[in-house]
Design an enzyme around this catalytic site. Structure first.
Site, PDB file in Angstrom:
ATOM      1  N   ASP A 108      -1.949   6.834  -3.014  1.00 11.01           N
ATOM      2  CA  ASP A 108      -1.097   5.842  -3.222  1.00 11.01           C
ATOM      3  C   ASP A 108      -0.634   5.273  -3.635  1.00 11.01           C
ATOM      4  O   ASP A 108      -0.821   4.796  -5.124  1.00 11.01           O
ATOM      5  CB  ASP A 108      -1.338   5.440  -1.105  1.00 11.01           C
ATOM      6  CG  ASP A 108      -1.872   4.335  -0.878  1.00 11.01           C
ATOM      7  OD1 ASP A 108      -2.855   3.606  -2.253  1.00 11.01           O
ATOM      8  OD2 ASP A 108      -2.167   3.446  -0.922  1.00 11.01           O
ATOM      9  N   ASP A 149      -0.532   1.554  -4.316  1.00 10.79           N
ATOM     10  CA  ASP A 149      -1.813   0.964  -4.454  1.00 10.79           C
ATOM     11  C   ASP A 149      -3.196   1.589  -4.950  1.00 10.79           C
ATOM     12  O   ASP A 149      -3.884   1.095  -5.352  1.00 10.79           O
ATOM     13  CB  ASP A 149      -1.299  -0.349  -4.247  1.00 10.79           C
ATOM     14  CG  ASP A 149      -2.944  -0.280  -3.289  1.00 10.79           C
ATOM     15  OD1 ASP A 149      -1.946   1.008  -2.330  1.00 10.79           O
ATOM     16  OD2 ASP A 149      -3.536  -0.374  -2.289  1.00 10.79           O
ATOM     17  N   LYS A 191     -11.154   0.264  -1.034  1.00 10.54           N
ATOM     18  CA  LYS A 191     -11.386   1.832  -0.704  1.00 10.54           C
ATOM     19  C   LYS A 191     -10.779   2.206  -2.166  1.00 10.54           C
ATOM     20  O   LYS A 191      -9.647   1.650  -2.839  1.00 10.54           O
ATOM     21  CB  LYS A 191     -10.540   2.610   0.049  1.00 10.54           C
ATOM     22  CG  LYS A 191      -9.224   1.835   0.401  1.00 10.54           C
ATOM     23  CD  LYS A 191      -8.402   2.634   1.696  1.00 10.54           C
ATOM     24  CE  LYS A 191      -7.277   1.910   1.992  1.00 10.54           C
ATOM     25  NZ  LYS A 191      -7.796   0.246   3.499  1.00 10.54           N
ATOM     26  N   ASP A 204      -5.115   2.251  -3.307  1.00  9.90           N
ATOM     27  CA  ASP A 204      -6.908   3.671  -2.735  1.00  9.90           C
ATOM     28  C   ASP A 204      -6.732   3.900  -1.839  1.00  9.90           C
ATOM     29  O   ASP A 204      -8.076   4.370  -2.164  1.00  9.90           O
ATOM     30  CB  ASP A 204      -6.959   1.264  -1.751  1.00  9.90           C
ATOM     31  CG  ASP A 204      -5.321   1.091  -1.312  1.00  9.90           C
ATOM     32  OD1 ASP A 204      -4.532   2.020  -1.101  1.00  9.90           O
ATOM     33  OD2 ASP A 204      -5.678   0.319  -0.078  1.00  9.90           O
ATOM     34  N   ARG A 205      -6.151   4.699  -1.507  1.00 10.66           N
ATOM     35  CA  ARG A 205      -6.332   6.060  -0.513  1.00 10.66           C
ATOM     36  C   ARG A 205      -5.684   7.407  -1.724  1.00 10.66           C
ATOM     37  O   ARG A 205      -5.307   7.180  -3.062  1.00 10.66           O
ATOM     38  CB  ARG A 205      -4.765   5.971   0.738  1.00 10.66           C
ATOM     39  CG  ARG A 205      -5.069   4.894   1.197  1.00 10.66           C
ATOM     40  CD  ARG A 205      -3.749   4.467   2.279  1.00 10.66           C
ATOM     41  NE  ARG A 205      -4.180   3.590   3.048  1.00 10.66           N
ATOM     42  CZ  ARG A 205      -3.895   3.189   4.738  1.00 10.66           C
ATOM     43  NH1 ARG A 205      -3.693   4.619   4.632  1.00 10.66           N
ATOM     44  NH2 ARG A 205      -3.804   3.028   4.662  1.00 10.66           N
ATOM     45  N   SER A 245       0.801  -0.891   0.419  1.00 12.43           N
ATOM     46  CA  SER A 245       0.029  -0.474   0.101  1.00 12.43           C
ATOM     47  C   SER A 245       0.563   0.987   0.669  1.00 12.43           C
ATOM     48  O   SER A 245       1.537   1.209  -0.959  1.00 12.43           O
ATOM     49  CB  SER A 245      -1.331  -0.068   1.385  1.00 12.43           C
ATOM     50  OG  SER A 245      -1.938   0.692   1.340  1.00 12.43           O
ATOM     51  N   HIS A 246       0.577   1.970   0.829  1.00 13.07           N
ATOM     52  CA  HIS A 246       1.136   3.579   1.091  1.00 13.07           C
ATOM     53  C   HIS A 246       2.886   3.610   1.745  1.00 13.07           C
ATOM     54  O   HIS A 246       3.339   4.497   2.037  1.00 13.07           O
ATOM     55  CB  HIS A 246       0.196   4.532   2.223  1.00 13.07           C
ATOM     56  CG  HIS A 246       0.648   3.661   3.383  1.00 13.07           C
ATOM     57  ND1 HIS A 246      -0.478   2.772   3.487  1.00 13.07           N
ATOM     58  CD2 HIS A 246       0.630   3.940   4.873  1.00 13.07           C
ATOM     59  CE1 HIS A 246      -0.398   2.508   4.690  1.00 13.07           C
ATOM     60  NE2 HIS A 246       0.347   3.009   5.576  1.00 13.07           N
TER      61      HIS A 246
END
Length: 602
Positions: free
Chosen positions: A303, A305, A403, A307-308, A122-123
């Site tokens: 981010d 991937d 998300k 999703d944010r 992720s982030h």
């Protein structure tokens, strides 16, 4: 005829600590590169699935393109083939955003896929010395529920062997294509077809977005001479989606799409869309120490991937808690997907109650869940929730079960396009009369031709619903024992303390969630201290890091619309300062951890 590839049973032994967190297994790349490490986790996942479910199934295997992604795909393909999987879908280059994976699971070939392995941390930073991650998503497109992740973890503690087609050739995932093999299945000891299809990672996701948003309206708005927009992909997987959707479909100039080439180390940066790590965008949007000559009207970032998301107006930061509340407030009018109304909304417990105010005003249900997107999935599958969000820059809806960063960006563009239509200006003029601090540009007959900005949309929202002042303090990389001491101290004060300094505490507990759909219970989801005026502070340990512990401290203060312009327009730091001091004193965080300052404040 394809060569028959035999299955090999590989002896192994367990690795400590392969417990999936709220977003899968995340560790340093060096850990994943150890022989058998990834294979153990994949086999443990396969063994946790119901008997027979894998046979002939289709799985998605892709991720954010971070370092070690392609080698991981090769390993997973070998194990998938041996365990009876019939087909893998892999994005070109091994790339596919987390929301796109969810869309592919749910929609490609009418929901053919059983699930997916998403390769992302992720982030978190990427690179040879940074983080890698893998998580399993189920047939609804959402993260595996706790029952499944618990079973996976138990399997990792006892695994002694795994099945692999070790002779499977190296897969070329650099371009679209199909690769077929005849392989031996470990469980049935017979041969069967195994196919790897390398697919366009954007196509299915774009097709879904076209059913949600009015692309023509957004494109027309983006073309306005008095509006400018910039997007920062933070060198993550959002880049190809930005070029295809924002650029090719909606006409955003290539120069406005920054850091939109995916890099395995994210350009050496931390791909986290917040005010600390997305410094380039923050500076461009006039929130840095030096204000540029031209500041775009809307800035956004995703981010690693995708999703944010972070939303910025000109010299103006939109908190994630405000963002999801504003999207929910405008959804039925501004986004075609919601024209039938919003069924319900949900937020994570640490997220501010701004969303609750909207739900109450509109007469819809609002659910408070633990941190972790999987908790929203049950509500969505049961038709109870349309829009949801987390304070950690996650926003989404029931179109998928993750998300979705670009969805949030398009939602904001839809809102701006909607409120800037002449027939909708009266709504803002009405709010402006009730809130003297909200000044729409222009005047007289020309007023309808002037741009309603991000800042004005947010201030109009405060004037109608009130403002939840909110800050989050992140203390990253804290020694785990020290972090646990902080939480233990807080727990010792729950139910025992009713007054602290000038604050009257009316509720103090560890948040426990009772799922209204399946009756499951999630305990110890965050320490809450709520005051008599609705203000609160919350502490929780984050499970998204790869080493050490992250203590997150959340503070929130609500100011009602009647308080007026000056009260609603306070600086956030000043508004929550008394709560911050009280929270730090009660937790003794500085003394117990030795950390005088947080790593990040948002």
């Amino acid at each position: 005829m394809s060569k028959h590839l035999a299955c090999t049973i590989v002896d192994t032994k367990p690795f400590d600590g392969q417990k999936p967190g709220t977003s899968g297994l995340r560790k340093k790349v060096k850990e994943f590169e150890k022989e058998h490490y990834l294979a153990n986790f994949i086999q443990s996942t396969f063994d946790a699935l119901p008997d027979g479910q894998l046979t002939g199934s289709t799985l998605v295997v892709s991720g954010d393109g971070r370092y070690y992604s392609v080698p991981a795909i090769q390993i997973i393909a070998k194990l998938a083939a041996a365990n009876g999987v019939g087909k893998l879908w892999v994005g070109v280059g091994g790339l596919m955003s987390t929301p796109a994976v969810s869309a592919v699971i749910r929609n490609r070939h009418r929901g053919e896929a059983l699930g997916a392995f998403i390769l992302t941390a992720s982030h978190n930073p990427g690179g040879p010395n940074e983080d890698f991650g893998v998580k399993y998503n189920c047939e609804n497109g959402g993260p595996a529920p706790e029952k499944l992740t618990d079973a996976i973890f138990e399997n990792t503690k006892i695994i002694t062997r795994y099945s692999s087609i070790t002779e499977l050739p190296e897969l070329d995932v650099s371009k679209p294509g199909r690769h077929s093999f005849f392989v031996q299945h470990a469980a049935e000891n017979k041969f069967g077809q195994f196919e790897v299809e390398v697919i366009d990672p954007v196509e299915d996701y774009l097709k879904l977005l076209r059913t949600i948003f009015d692309f023509a309206s957004i494109k027309a708005f983006l073309a306005r001479a008095d509006f400018s927009f910039t997007f920062d992909g933070l060198s993550g997987v959002a880049g190809p989606y930005a070029h295809r959707i924002l650029g090719r479909e909606l006409g955003v100039p290539a120069a406005a799409l920054v850091n939109c080439e995916p890099l395995p180390d994210f350009g050496g940066h931390h791909p986290d869309p917040n005010l600390t790590y997305a410094r380039h965008l923050v500076n461009v949007m006039g929130l840095g120490t030096t204000i540029p000559g031209h500041v775009p009207h809307l800035g956004a970032a995703c981010d690693g991937d995708a999703d944010r998301n972070m939303i910025l107006g000109s010299k103006f930061f939109v908190t994630p808690s405000d963002s999801v509340a504003i999207i929910a407030a405008h959804a039925a009018e501004a986004i075609p997907y919601f024209k039938g109304g919003v069924k319900g909304v949900a937020r994570s417990m640490p997220t501010s109650a701004a969303l609750d105010r909207v739900a109450e005003a509109k007469g819809i249900a609002c659910y408070e869940v633990p941190t972790g997107w999987k908790f929203f999935g049950n509500l969505m599958d049961a038709g109870k929730c349309s829009i949801c969000g987390e304070e950690s820059f996650g926003t989404g809806s029931d179109h998928i079960r993750e998300k979705d960063g670009l969805w949030a960006v398009l939602a904001w563009l839809s809102i701006l396009a909607h409120v800037n239509k002449d027939q909708n200006r009266s709504l803002y003029e009405k709010v402006a009369k009730a809130a003297p601090g909200l000044h729409l540009p222009g005047g007289g007959d020309k007023q309808t031709k002037q741009l309603v900005t991000v800042e004005q949309v947010v201030k109009a929202h405060w004037a109608q619903y009130g403002r939840n002042f909110y800050q989050r303090y992140d203390y990253e990389g804290v020694d785990a024992d020290k972090a646990n001491k902080v939480m233990t101290l807080l727990e010792s004060k729950m139910g025992e303390i009713t007054q602290f300094r000038s604050l009257k505490i009316v509720q103090s507990d560890q948040f426990t969630y009772h799922d209204p759909v399946d009756g499951s219970v999630a305990k110890n989801q965050g320490a809450r201290f709520v005051m008599d005026d609705g203000s609160r502070f919350v502490f929780r340990l984050s499970g998204t890091g790869s080493s050490g512990a992250t203590i997150r401290m959340y503070v929130e203060k609500y100011v009602a619309p009647e308080a007026g312009e000056e009260a609603l327009g306070q600086d956030t730091s000043e508004a929550v300062a008394p709560l911050v001091k009280a929270a730090l004193a009660m937790s003794d965080l500085v003394h117990l951890t030795g950390r005088k300052e947080p790593t990040v404040i948002t």
